[in-house]
Structures are given as structure tokens and as C-alpha cells.
Design a protein around this motif. Sequence first.
Motif, PDB file in Angstrom:
ATOM      1  N   VAL A   7     -30.772  -4.324  22.109  1.00 46.67           N
ATOM      2  CA  VAL A   7     -30.335  -5.599  22.655  1.00 46.67           C
ATOM      3  C   VAL A   7     -28.813  -5.605  22.739  1.00 46.67           C
ATOM      4  O   VAL A   7     -28.124  -5.290  21.766  1.00 46.67           O
ATOM      5  CB  VAL A   7     -30.808  -6.772  21.761  1.00 46.67           C
ATOM      6  N   GLY A   8     -28.316  -5.949  23.913  1.00 47.46           N
ATOM      7  CA  GLY A   8     -26.877  -6.140  24.108  1.00 47.46           C
ATOM      8  C   GLY A   8     -26.623  -7.624  24.269  1.00 47.46           C
ATOM      9  O   GLY A   8     -27.295  -8.297  25.054  1.00 47.46           O
ATOM     10  N   LEU A   9     -25.684  -8.153  23.527  1.00 51.41           N
ATOM     11  CA  LEU A   9     -25.435  -9.592  23.537  1.00 51.41           C
ATOM     12  C   LEU A   9     -23.946  -9.842  23.667  1.00 51.41           C
ATOM     13  O   LEU A   9     -23.134  -9.242  22.954  1.00 51.41           O
ATOM     14  CB  LEU A   9     -25.957 -10.204  22.230  1.00 51.41           C
ATOM     15  N   THR A  10     -23.578 -10.712  24.594  1.00 51.26           N
ATOM     16  CA  THR A  10     -22.182 -11.085  24.792  1.00 51.26           C
ATOM     17  C   THR A  10     -22.119 -12.489  25.369  1.00 51.26           C
ATOM     18  O   THR A  10     -23.150 -13.054  25.753  1.00 51.26           O
ATOM     19  CB  THR A  10     -21.468 -10.076  25.716  1.00 51.26           C
TER      20      THR A  10
ATOM     21  N   PHE B 228     -20.437 -11.078  30.404  1.00 48.34           N
ATOM     22  CA  PHE B 228     -21.657 -10.289  30.593  1.00 48.34           C
ATOM     23  C   PHE B 228     -21.483  -9.219  31.670  1.00 48.34           C
ATOM     24  O   PHE B 228     -21.881  -8.071  31.481  1.00 48.34           O
ATOM     25  CB  PHE B 228     -22.851 -11.176  30.932  1.00 48.34           C
TER      26      PHE B 228
ATOM     27  N   TYR C 172     -19.894  -6.029  30.442  1.00 46.94           N
ATOM     28  CA  TYR C 172     -20.612  -5.207  29.464  1.00 46.94           C
ATOM     29  C   TYR C 172     -22.013  -4.778  29.891  1.00 46.94           C
ATOM     30  O   TYR C 172     -22.602  -3.901  29.257  1.00 46.94           O
ATOM     31  CB  TYR C 172     -20.713  -5.957  28.127  1.00 46.94           C
ATOM     32  N   SER C 173     -22.570  -5.356  30.927  1.00 47.90           N
ATOM     33  CA  SER C 173     -23.969  -5.069  31.268  1.00 47.90           C
ATOM     34  C   SER C 173     -24.201  -3.593  31.575  1.00 47.90           C
ATOM     35  O   SER C 173     -25.220  -3.029  31.180  1.00 47.90           O
ATOM     36  CB  SER C 173     -24.448  -5.949  32.422  1.00 47.90           C
TER      37      SER C 173
ATOM     38  N   MET D 158     -27.521 -11.735  27.598  1.00 48.55           N
ATOM     39  CA  MET D 158     -28.276 -10.799  26.793  1.00 48.55           C
ATOM     40  C   MET D 158     -29.013  -9.847  27.727  1.00 48.55           C
ATOM     41  O   MET D 158     -29.526 -10.252  28.764  1.00 48.55           O
ATOM     42  CB  MET D 158     -29.277 -11.530  25.910  1.00 48.55           C
TER      43      MET D 158
ATOM     44  N   PRO E  41     -21.581 -15.339  28.134  1.00 46.94           N
ATOM     45  CA  PRO E  41     -21.887 -15.319  29.569  1.00 46.94           C
ATOM     46  C   PRO E  41     -20.681 -14.942  30.432  1.00 46.94           C
ATOM     47  O   PRO E  41     -20.825 -14.244  31.435  1.00 46.94           O
ATOM     48  CB  PRO E  41     -22.337 -16.757  29.868  1.00 46.94           C
TER      49      PRO E  41
ATOM     50  N   PHE F   6     -24.341  -1.770  28.240  1.00 45.25           N
ATOM     51  CA  PHE F   6     -25.614  -2.027  27.565  1.00 45.25           C
ATOM     52  C   PHE F   6     -26.721  -1.163  28.169  1.00 45.25           C
ATOM     53  O   PHE F   6     -27.513  -0.549  27.456  1.00 45.25           O
ATOM     54  CB  PHE F   6     -26.011  -3.498  27.678  1.00 45.25           C
TER      55      PHE F   6
ATOM     56  N   ALA G 276     -31.942  -6.782  27.191  1.00 47.50           N
ATOM     57  CA  ALA G 276     -32.817  -6.143  26.211  1.00 47.50           C
ATOM     58  C   ALA G 276     -33.595  -5.018  26.878  1.00 47.50           C
ATOM     59  O   ALA G 276     -34.029  -5.137  28.025  1.00 47.50           O
ATOM     60  CB  ALA G 276     -33.780  -7.159  25.619  1.00 47.50           C
TER      61      ALA G 276
END
Length: 105
Positions: free
Chosen positions: A16-19, A24, A27-28, A1, A21, A31, A3
Amino acid sequence: MLAHVIQDGSNYYGIVGLTAPSTFSSYSNTFSSVAQGFARLTDASKLNRQSEKIRIKTATGTQTLDQALAANGIPANRREEIAILNGMQRSDRLSKGMLYKVVAK
């Protein structure tokens, strides 16, 4: 996550970006770029837009839906979209008095 909290004047926004682990790292950056790209909208052409409204029309005679849409000033590039809205094909025939929908401002 990941935020981010953004303050704009007296307003606070949380993004908030959630994916999982395992994904991550993939996508970080996305986000973060979404949050860092936040900017106040000031473009008057976007702020002053008027929504489109669905209008109910009555067929005046036997014609295809496409002909009825053309008669109501619906541009050719939007007629397929409006046919879908009506649950019809553009070639479907309307009988006199039949109701159909158009979209207008």
C-alpha cells in the motif's frame, strides 16, 4: 492511496502506498514500480547469509580502542562503526580488563 495485492504461490502480499491527495500524482508511479518490481528472491548468496553477532571482548592491556579492534581482525573501514557501537572514540584508551564490543560472524 494505491494498493497492490501480489500472489506468490499460496502466499499473498499487500503493498500500500499512501500520501496526501495533493502529492499523489508525484508518488503514484513510485508506488506502482515498487509493486511491479516484486520478484521471488532466489540469489543463494543473499538467502544463505549469516548474521553478524556482537561479541564481548576483554582488553588485555592498555591500548586504544582502534588498536584493540585491529588486534581482533576488525577491518579499518568498520572501526568507526564499531567505536560508535561502543559509545567511544577510536582513540579512547582501554585499560586492562575493560570490556568492549566487536562484531563478527
